[in-house]
Motif scaffolding. Structure first.
Motif, PDB file in Angstrom:
ATOM      1  N   VAL A 110       0.974  -1.261  -0.062  1.00 39.56           N
ATOM      2  CA  VAL A 110      -0.183   0.017   0.044  1.00 39.56           C
ATOM      3  C   VAL A 110       0.855   1.300  -0.001  1.00 39.56           C
ATOM      4  O   VAL A 110       0.622   2.078  -0.674  1.00 39.56           O
ATOM      5  N   SER A 111       1.980   1.279   0.929  1.00 39.38           N
ATOM      6  CA  SER A 111       2.831   2.397   0.835  1.00 39.38           C
ATOM      7  C   SER A 111       3.443   2.538  -0.503  1.00 39.38           C
ATOM      8  O   SER A 111       3.577   3.788  -0.780  1.00 39.38           O
ATOM      9  N   ALA A 112       3.744   1.463  -1.042  1.00 41.20           N
ATOM     10  CA  ALA A 112       4.677   1.842  -2.529  1.00 41.20           C
ATOM     11  C   ALA A 112       3.544   2.324  -3.501  1.00 41.20           C
ATOM     12  O   ALA A 112       4.025   3.077  -4.388  1.00 41.20           O
ATOM     13  N   MET A 113       2.499   1.771  -3.493  1.00 38.08           N
ATOM     14  CA  MET A 113       1.387   2.419  -4.447  1.00 38.08           C
ATOM     15  C   MET A 113       0.940   3.721  -4.011  1.00 38.08           C
ATOM     16  O   MET A 113       0.819   4.605  -5.071  1.00 38.08           O
ATOM     17  N   VAL A 114       0.969   4.292  -2.853  1.00 37.73           N
ATOM     18  CA  VAL A 114       0.690   5.689  -2.413  1.00 37.73           C
ATOM     19  C   VAL A 114       1.822   6.376  -2.761  1.00 37.73           C
ATOM     20  O   VAL A 114       1.651   7.587  -3.316  1.00 37.73           O
ATOM     21  N   SER A 115       3.163   6.051  -2.732  1.00 37.10           N
ATOM     22  CA  SER A 115       4.163   6.821  -3.148  1.00 37.10           C
ATOM     23  C   SER A 115       4.593   6.845  -4.621  1.00 37.10           C
ATOM     24  O   SER A 115       5.108   7.991  -5.045  1.00 37.10           O
TER      25      SER A 115
END
Length: 117
Positions: A110-115
């Motif tokens: 999720v954090s990779a998609m948001v970044s």
């Protein structure tokens, strides 16, 4: 207004349907290579399976005799009232714990998609 048989069945037995579907998804996550993380799918399906079994534990079938106030005699009430008990509480806690593990496993994705946005 009449309620359809299917809608009544789903309303009364939703926890059994959820447990069966989550069990099938869990087996698929163990046996088939998916496009997403199999461990993540396994965590969330196991969480749903435990929650459904916990609901089953909290809804045992019960029958009681009641006095018929309209006339002489007795009547019988039957059904599945929900009462929280120790096995259900343990299964709910396990389900929440497994879902938390799934959230921890999915957080880097999720954090990779948001970044990337």
């Amino acid at each position: 207004m009449a309620v359809s048989v299917v809608a009544k069945f789903v309303a009364d037995e939703w926890f059994k349907i959820m447990a069966i579907l989550c069990f099938l998804i869990f087996v698929v996550s163990l046996t088939v290579e998916l496009r997403v993380d199999n461990v993540l799918v396994g965590f969330f399906s196991l969480s749903g399976l435990l929650w459904g079994i916990g609901e089953m534990a909290c809804r045992p079938y019960r029958e009681i005799l009641v006095e018929d106030f309209a006339g002489p005699g007795w009547g019988k009430l039957s059904g599945r009232p929900r009462r929280l008990n120790a096995p259900g509480l343990i299964l709910f806690a396990l389900s929440i714990s497994v879902a938390a593990l799934g959230c921890l496993r999915g957080w880097p994705m999720v954090s990779a998609m948001v970044s990337a946005i």
